[in-house]
Design a protein around this motif. Structure first.
Motif, PDB file in Angstrom:
ATOM      1  N   PHE A 174      -2.250   0.492  -8.405  1.00 21.83           N
ATOM      2  CA  PHE A 174      -2.722  -0.737  -9.036  1.00 21.83           C
ATOM      3  C   PHE A 174      -1.624  -1.415  -9.852  1.00 21.83           C
ATOM      4  O   PHE A 174      -1.540  -2.640  -9.888  1.00 21.83           O
ATOM      5  CB  PHE A 174      -3.948  -0.453  -9.898  1.00 21.83           C
ATOM      6  CG  PHE A 174      -5.116   0.058  -9.096  1.00 21.83           C
ATOM      7  CD1 PHE A 174      -5.581  -0.636  -7.998  1.00 21.83           C
ATOM      8  CD2 PHE A 174      -5.723   1.250  -9.419  1.00 21.83           C
ATOM      9  CE1 PHE A 174      -6.640  -0.173  -7.244  1.00 21.83           C
ATOM     10  CE2 PHE A 174      -6.785   1.729  -8.681  1.00 21.83           C
ATOM     11  CZ  PHE A 174      -7.246   1.015  -7.584  1.00 21.83           C
ATOM     12  N   LEU A 219       0.528  -3.293  -7.306  1.00 22.67           N
ATOM     13  CA  LEU A 219      -0.093  -4.553  -6.900  1.00 22.67           C
ATOM     14  C   LEU A 219      -0.045  -5.573  -8.035  1.00 22.67           C
ATOM     15  O   LEU A 219       0.180  -6.763  -7.814  1.00 22.67           O
ATOM     16  CB  LEU A 219      -1.537  -4.304  -6.465  1.00 22.67           C
ATOM     17  CG  LEU A 219      -1.707  -3.517  -5.172  1.00 22.67           C
ATOM     18  CD1 LEU A 219      -3.148  -3.066  -5.006  1.00 22.67           C
ATOM     19  CD2 LEU A 219      -1.241  -4.322  -3.981  1.00 22.67           C
ATOM     20  N   ALA A 229       3.628  -6.871  -8.251  1.00 24.86           N
ATOM     21  CA  ALA A 229       3.950  -7.754  -7.126  1.00 24.86           C
ATOM     22  C   ALA A 229       3.241  -9.097  -7.262  1.00 24.86           C
ATOM     23  O   ALA A 229       3.836 -10.152  -7.018  1.00 24.86           O
ATOM     24  CB  ALA A 229       3.569  -7.078  -5.809  1.00 24.86           C
ATOM     25  N   GLY A 230       1.983  -9.063  -7.661  1.00 27.08           N
ATOM     26  CA  GLY A 230       1.234 -10.313  -7.845  1.00 27.08           C
ATOM     27  C   GLY A 230       1.787 -11.151  -8.976  1.00 27.08           C
ATOM     28  O   GLY A 230       1.869 -12.375  -8.875  1.00 27.08           O
ATOM     29  N   VAL A 280      -0.913 -12.694   1.609  1.00 28.33           N
ATOM     30  CA  VAL A 280      -0.101 -12.190   0.498  1.00 28.33           C
ATOM     31  C   VAL A 280      -0.184 -13.137  -0.697  1.00 28.33           C
ATOM     32  O   VAL A 280      -0.332 -12.693  -1.838  1.00 28.33           O
ATOM     33  CB  VAL A 280       1.360 -11.989   0.952  1.00 28.33           C
ATOM     34  CG1 VAL A 280       2.292 -11.760  -0.226  1.00 28.33           C
ATOM     35  CG2 VAL A 280       1.451 -10.822   1.927  1.00 28.33           C
ATOM     36  N   LEU A 288      -2.271 -10.858  -3.613  1.00 27.89           N
ATOM     37  CA  LEU A 288      -1.473 -10.246  -4.682  1.00 27.89           C
ATOM     38  C   LEU A 288      -1.721 -10.871  -6.051  1.00 27.89           C
ATOM     39  O   LEU A 288      -1.912 -10.144  -7.034  1.00 27.89           O
ATOM     40  CB  LEU A 288       0.008 -10.255  -4.324  1.00 27.89           C
ATOM     41  CG  LEU A 288       0.424  -9.246  -3.252  1.00 27.89           C
ATOM     42  CD1 LEU A 288       1.911  -9.340  -2.972  1.00 27.89           C
ATOM     43  CD2 LEU A 288       0.047  -7.829  -3.637  1.00 27.89           C
ATOM     44  N   TRP A 312      -5.049  -9.457  -7.262  1.00 30.75           N
ATOM     45  CA  TRP A 312      -4.935  -8.093  -7.784  1.00 30.75           C
ATOM     46  C   TRP A 312      -4.290  -8.112  -9.175  1.00 30.75           C
ATOM     47  O   TRP A 312      -4.707  -7.380 -10.066  1.00 30.75           O
ATOM     48  CB  TRP A 312      -4.122  -7.216  -6.840  1.00 30.75           C
ATOM     49  CG  TRP A 312      -4.933  -6.720  -5.681  1.00 30.75           C
ATOM     50  CD1 TRP A 312      -5.037  -7.301  -4.462  1.00 30.75           C
ATOM     51  CD2 TRP A 312      -5.771  -5.560  -5.654  1.00 30.75           C
ATOM     52  NE1 TRP A 312      -5.886  -6.562  -3.670  1.00 30.75           N
ATOM     53  CE2 TRP A 312      -6.342  -5.489  -4.367  1.00 30.75           C
ATOM     54  CE3 TRP A 312      -6.082  -4.570  -6.584  1.00 30.75           C
ATOM     55  CZ2 TRP A 312      -7.208  -4.465  -4.005  1.00 30.75           C
ATOM     56  CZ3 TRP A 312      -6.940  -3.559  -6.209  1.00 30.75           C
ATOM     57  CH2 TRP A 312      -7.504  -3.513  -4.936  1.00 30.75           C
ATOM     58  N   HIS A 313      -3.282  -8.952  -9.347  1.00 32.83           N
ATOM     59  CA  HIS A 313      -2.626  -9.076 -10.652  1.00 32.83           C
ATOM     60  C   HIS A 313      -3.633  -9.504 -11.714  1.00 32.83           C
ATOM     61  O   HIS A 313      -3.712  -8.917 -12.790  1.00 32.83           O
ATOM     62  CB  HIS A 313      -1.478 -10.087 -10.560  1.00 32.83           C
ATOM     63  CG  HIS A 313      -0.850 -10.410 -11.874  1.00 32.83           C
ATOM     64  ND1 HIS A 313       0.118  -9.630 -12.434  1.00 32.83           N
ATOM     65  CD2 HIS A 313      -1.073 -11.422 -12.742  1.00 32.83           C
ATOM     66  CE1 HIS A 313       0.478 -10.140 -13.595  1.00 32.83           C
ATOM     67  NE2 HIS A 313      -0.230 -11.227 -13.806  1.00 32.83           N
ATOM     68  N   HIS A 359      -6.347  -6.790 -12.455  1.00 30.28           N
ATOM     69  CA  HIS A 359      -5.768  -5.662 -13.188  1.00 30.28           C
ATOM     70  C   HIS A 359      -5.565  -6.046 -14.653  1.00 30.28           C
ATOM     71  O   HIS A 359      -5.850  -5.268 -15.563  1.00 30.28           O
ATOM     72  CB  HIS A 359      -4.439  -5.251 -12.546  1.00 30.28           C
ATOM     73  CG  HIS A 359      -3.834  -4.021 -13.130  1.00 30.28           C
ATOM     74  ND1 HIS A 359      -4.307  -2.766 -12.850  1.00 30.28           N
ATOM     75  CD2 HIS A 359      -2.792  -3.843 -13.971  1.00 30.28           C
ATOM     76  CE1 HIS A 359      -3.576  -1.867 -13.500  1.00 30.28           C
ATOM     77  NE2 HIS A 359      -2.645  -2.499 -14.190  1.00 30.28           N
ATOM     78  N   TYR A 386     -11.373  -3.724  -9.594  1.00 31.87           N
ATOM     79  CA  TYR A 386     -10.630  -3.406  -8.373  1.00 31.87           C
ATOM     80  C   TYR A 386     -11.493  -3.601  -7.130  1.00 31.87           C
ATOM     81  O   TYR A 386     -10.993  -3.961  -6.067  1.00 31.87           O
ATOM     82  CB  TYR A 386     -10.069  -1.988  -8.445  1.00 31.87           C
ATOM     83  CG  TYR A 386      -9.108  -1.795  -9.598  1.00 31.87           C
ATOM     84  CD1 TYR A 386      -8.188  -2.780  -9.937  1.00 31.87           C
ATOM     85  CD2 TYR A 386      -9.123  -0.649 -10.361  1.00 31.87           C
ATOM     86  CE1 TYR A 386      -7.317  -2.624 -10.996  1.00 31.87           C
ATOM     87  CE2 TYR A 386      -8.249  -0.469 -11.425  1.00 31.87           C
ATOM     88  CZ  TYR A 386      -7.351  -1.460 -11.732  1.00 31.87           C
ATOM     89  OH  TYR A 386      -6.484  -1.296 -12.779  1.00 31.87           O
ATOM     90  N   SER A 415      -9.976  -9.700  -1.035  1.00 32.39           N
ATOM     91  CA  SER A 415      -8.830  -9.533  -0.127  1.00 32.39           C
ATOM     92  C   SER A 415      -9.304  -9.301   1.305  1.00 32.39           C
ATOM     93  O   SER A 415      -8.768  -9.893   2.250  1.00 32.39           O
ATOM     94  CB  SER A 415      -7.950  -8.371  -0.581  1.00 32.39           C
ATOM     95  OG  SER A 415      -7.397  -8.618  -1.845  1.00 32.39           O
TER      96      SER A 415
END
Length: 125
Positions: free
Chosen positions: A17, A20, A23-24, A73, A77, A80-81, A84, A107, A114
């Motif tokens: 997590f 992700l 990256a996000g 993507v 991403l 997810w950012h 989180h 999540y 997604s």
């Protein structure tokens, strides 16, 4: 000490997590200013032709396999950012009891959206 001691390290799902999340966040930080520049300044000032972002061109890109992958993507991403960050923000504002349901909601929502976006993009191909 042997490997059978009770001091074994507990496995955690958090690195996935956090990966992700990172990256996000990076994707959002780099691409948001570019999108604002293109759609908010360069196209309205006719530095970039509005036809470059016409429906037909954008649809053609989105319905190609590489365009669908890029869109997945670009949507998943940052999602997810965000979720989180919300999950950890709940702890920061004092919501401390029952972190399991918070993980499932945050999540789970990121995963569900997604998968939904992936399904929509597959249908467009």
């Amino acid at each position: 000490m042997s490997h059978t001691d009770s001091t074994k390290l507990k496995r955690s799902h958090e690195p996935v997590f956090w990966g992700l999340f990172g990256a996000g966040g990076m994707l959002t930080a780099f691409l948001t200013p570019v999108m604002i520049l293109i759609t908010g300044i360069l196209v309205p000032l006719a530095i970039i032709s509005p036809e470059a972002l016409s429906y037909e061109r954008v649809h053609g890109f989105a319905t190609s396999w590489y365009g669908a992958a890029i869109l997945l993507v670009l949507i998943a991403l940052p999602l997810w950012h965000t979720l989180h960050r919300i999950f950890h923000g709940l702890h920061d504002i004092g919501v401390k009891r029952g972190r399991d349901w918070q993980q499932v909601i945050c999540y789970g929502a990121a995963f569900a959206v997604s998968v939904f976006v992936f399904t929509l993009l597959l249908q467009m191909l």
